[in-house]
Design a protein around this motif. Structure first.
Motif, PDB file in Angstrom:
ATOM      1  N   PHE A   1     -33.172  11.186  13.620  1.00  0.00           N
ATOM      2  CA  PHE A   1     -33.107  11.539  15.037  1.00  0.00           C
ATOM      3  C   PHE A   1     -31.782  12.210  15.380  1.00  0.00           C
ATOM      4  N   VAL A   2     -30.674  11.640  14.901  1.00  0.00           N
ATOM      5  CA  VAL A   2     -29.346  12.153  15.261  1.00  0.00           C
ATOM      6  C   VAL A   2     -29.083  13.511  14.618  1.00  0.00           C
ATOM      7  N   LYS A   3     -29.512  13.686  13.388  1.00  0.00           N
ATOM      8  CA  LYS A   3     -29.155  14.886  12.640  1.00  0.00           C
ATOM      9  C   LYS A   3     -30.204  15.999  12.737  1.00  0.00           C
ATOM     10  N   ILE A   4     -31.435  15.650  13.052  1.00  0.00           N
ATOM     11  CA  ILE A   4     -32.495  16.671  13.070  1.00  0.00           C
ATOM     12  C   ILE A   4     -33.015  16.894  14.486  1.00  0.00           C
ATOM     13  N   MET A   5     -33.556  15.837  15.092  1.00  0.00           N
ATOM     14  CA  MET A   5     -34.249  16.012  16.363  1.00  0.00           C
ATOM     15  C   MET A   5     -33.299  16.252  17.526  1.00  0.00           C
ATOM     16  N   LEU A   6     -32.230  15.462  17.629  1.00  0.00           N
ATOM     17  CA  LEU A   6     -31.318  15.606  18.772  1.00  0.00           C
ATOM     18  C   LEU A   6     -30.692  17.000  18.857  1.00  0.00           C
ATOM     19  N   PRO A   7     -30.159  17.566  17.767  1.00  0.00           N
ATOM     20  CA  PRO A   7     -29.604  18.930  17.887  1.00  0.00           C
ATOM     21  C   PRO A   7     -30.643  19.971  18.295  1.00  0.00           C
TER      22      PRO A   7
ATOM     23  N   GLY B   1     -37.482  14.969   6.367  1.00  0.00           N
ATOM     24  CA  GLY B   1     -36.289  14.142   6.277  1.00  0.00           C
ATOM     25  C   GLY B   1     -36.578  12.771   5.711  1.00  0.00           C
ATOM     26  N   ALA B   2     -37.736  12.222   6.051  1.00  0.00           N
ATOM     27  CA  ALA B   2     -38.111  10.903   5.525  1.00  0.00           C
ATOM     28  C   ALA B   2     -38.339  10.952   4.019  1.00  0.00           C
ATOM     29  N   THR B   3     -38.948  12.027   3.542  1.00  0.00           N
ATOM     30  CA  THR B   3     -39.189  12.143   2.095  1.00  0.00           C
ATOM     31  C   THR B   3     -37.888  12.282   1.321  1.00  0.00           C
ATOM     32  N   LEU B   4     -36.830  12.750   2.000  1.00  0.00           N
ATOM     33  CA  LEU B   4     -35.524  12.875   1.341  1.00  0.00           C
ATOM     34  C   LEU B   4     -34.703  11.597   1.464  1.00  0.00           C
ATOM     35  N   GLY B   5     -35.288  10.557   2.054  1.00  0.00           N
ATOM     36  CA  GLY B   5     -34.613   9.268   2.113  1.00  0.00           C
ATOM     37  C   GLY B   5     -33.810   9.018   3.371  1.00  0.00           C
ATOM     38  N   ALA B   6     -33.943   9.867   4.398  1.00  0.00           N
ATOM     39  CA  ALA B   6     -33.171   9.687   5.627  1.00  0.00           C
ATOM     40  C   ALA B   6     -33.788   8.576   6.468  1.00  0.00           C
ATOM     41  N   ALA B   7     -32.936   7.719   7.021  1.00  0.00           N
ATOM     42  CA  ALA B   7     -33.394   6.633   7.892  1.00  0.00           C
ATOM     43  C   ALA B   7     -33.841   7.204   9.232  1.00  0.00           C
TER      44      ALA B   7
END
Length: 282
Positions: A195-201, A184-190
């Protein structure tokens, strides 16, 4: 030619191995619960709803119900706020540190609830560690007593039930590939977005299980509120105990026990439904 008869399930070795456990559950759990349920509906003229109508008609009993739910919600919230990052730290720690953290989390479970509640009585009193700490950092001007307060009850109960929040979340986080966040970081996600879109779910099944464990135990705790806050703050569990032990009112005790059981079962069933929905949508 006649088709072969289906084998009896009672001849299945798996079923036979489960029979002792089933008998144990029936004798020690099912029959007492059926007795409580029958006692709560028993009236002089047969089956009646009068005990429940009388219970909910009393404003004091409503206050007891809200006390029970409120304390359980606060304890669950505190455990979630502390346990969620602790589960991540445990899952991402090195081997030696992870073992030490697991021992620190699991070892207190071997100590009885009564012993831990008495220990918290010492911690929460006016000259206890918490009071002295707040005075030392300048939050309080003088020592304050947290014992026999709702805040002290929440702190003590959250400490006792915290492992039941950390371990379910840890078991889920341990299975998540940490490279997902790197992707996600390599795609530019903050960081917050990751956390909200990947880890939390991905961690929600563990969160739901932890909430179900902690809330169901918090809503039915008896020893902890009896020792940390006393009779001035009534919950459904303490009211049930007083009804049976002191008031000798078996019908009131059975009624409050059934209501308490319905709350706990509702939380477990609801959390199981949520977990299935999350699993099917993943």
């Amino acid at each position: 030619m006649k088709p072969a008869a289906a084998p009896s399930p009672w001849r299945d070795p798996v079923v036979l191995l489960a029979v002792p456990a089933l008998l144990y559950l029936v004798l020690l759990y099912a029959l007492p619960l059926l007795w409580l349920l029958a006692k709560s509906f028993a009236g002089p003229d047969g089956v009646t709803l009068r005990p429940y109508i009388d219970f909910f008609a009393d404003p004091f009993n409503w206050r007891v119900v809200w006390n029970t739910l409120g304390i359980a919600l606060w304890v669950t919230l505190v455990c979630l706020v502390i346990g969620y990052p602790a589960a991540f730290a445990l899952a991402r720690a090195g081997a030696a540190l992870q073992i030490a953290m697991l021992v620190a989390i699991i070892l207190p479970l071997s100590v009885g609830v009564v012993v831990k509640s008495f220990a918290w009585q010492i911690v929460l009193r006016r000259d206890g560690v918490i009071s002295q700490f707040f005075v030392g950092i300048g939050i309080w001007d003088e020592p304050q007593r947290l014992l026999f307060t709702e805040t002290g009850l929440v702190l003590g109960a959250a400490n006792i039930f915290l492992p039941f929040m950390i371990l379910p979340i840890y078991s889920v986080v341990k299975l998540i590939d940490p490279r997902l966040l790197e992707a996600g970081a390599t795609l530019g996600a903050a960081p917050l977005y990751r956390f909200v879109k990947i880890m939390l779910p991905l961690t929600l099944p563990g969160v739901v299980s932890g909430i179900a464990f902690v809330f169901s135990m918090s809503v039915s705790m008896y020893v902890i509120p009896s020792l940390l806050i006393g009779d001035r703050f009534q919950t459904l569990s303490t009211l049930t105990g007083r009804s049976f032990l002191f008031m000798r009112n078996e019908q009131l005790g059975s009624t409050t026990a059934v209501i308490l059981l319905a709350l706990a079962v509702g939380v477990v069933v609801g959390s199981s439904w949520i977990a299935r929905r999350l699993g099917s949508s993943a």
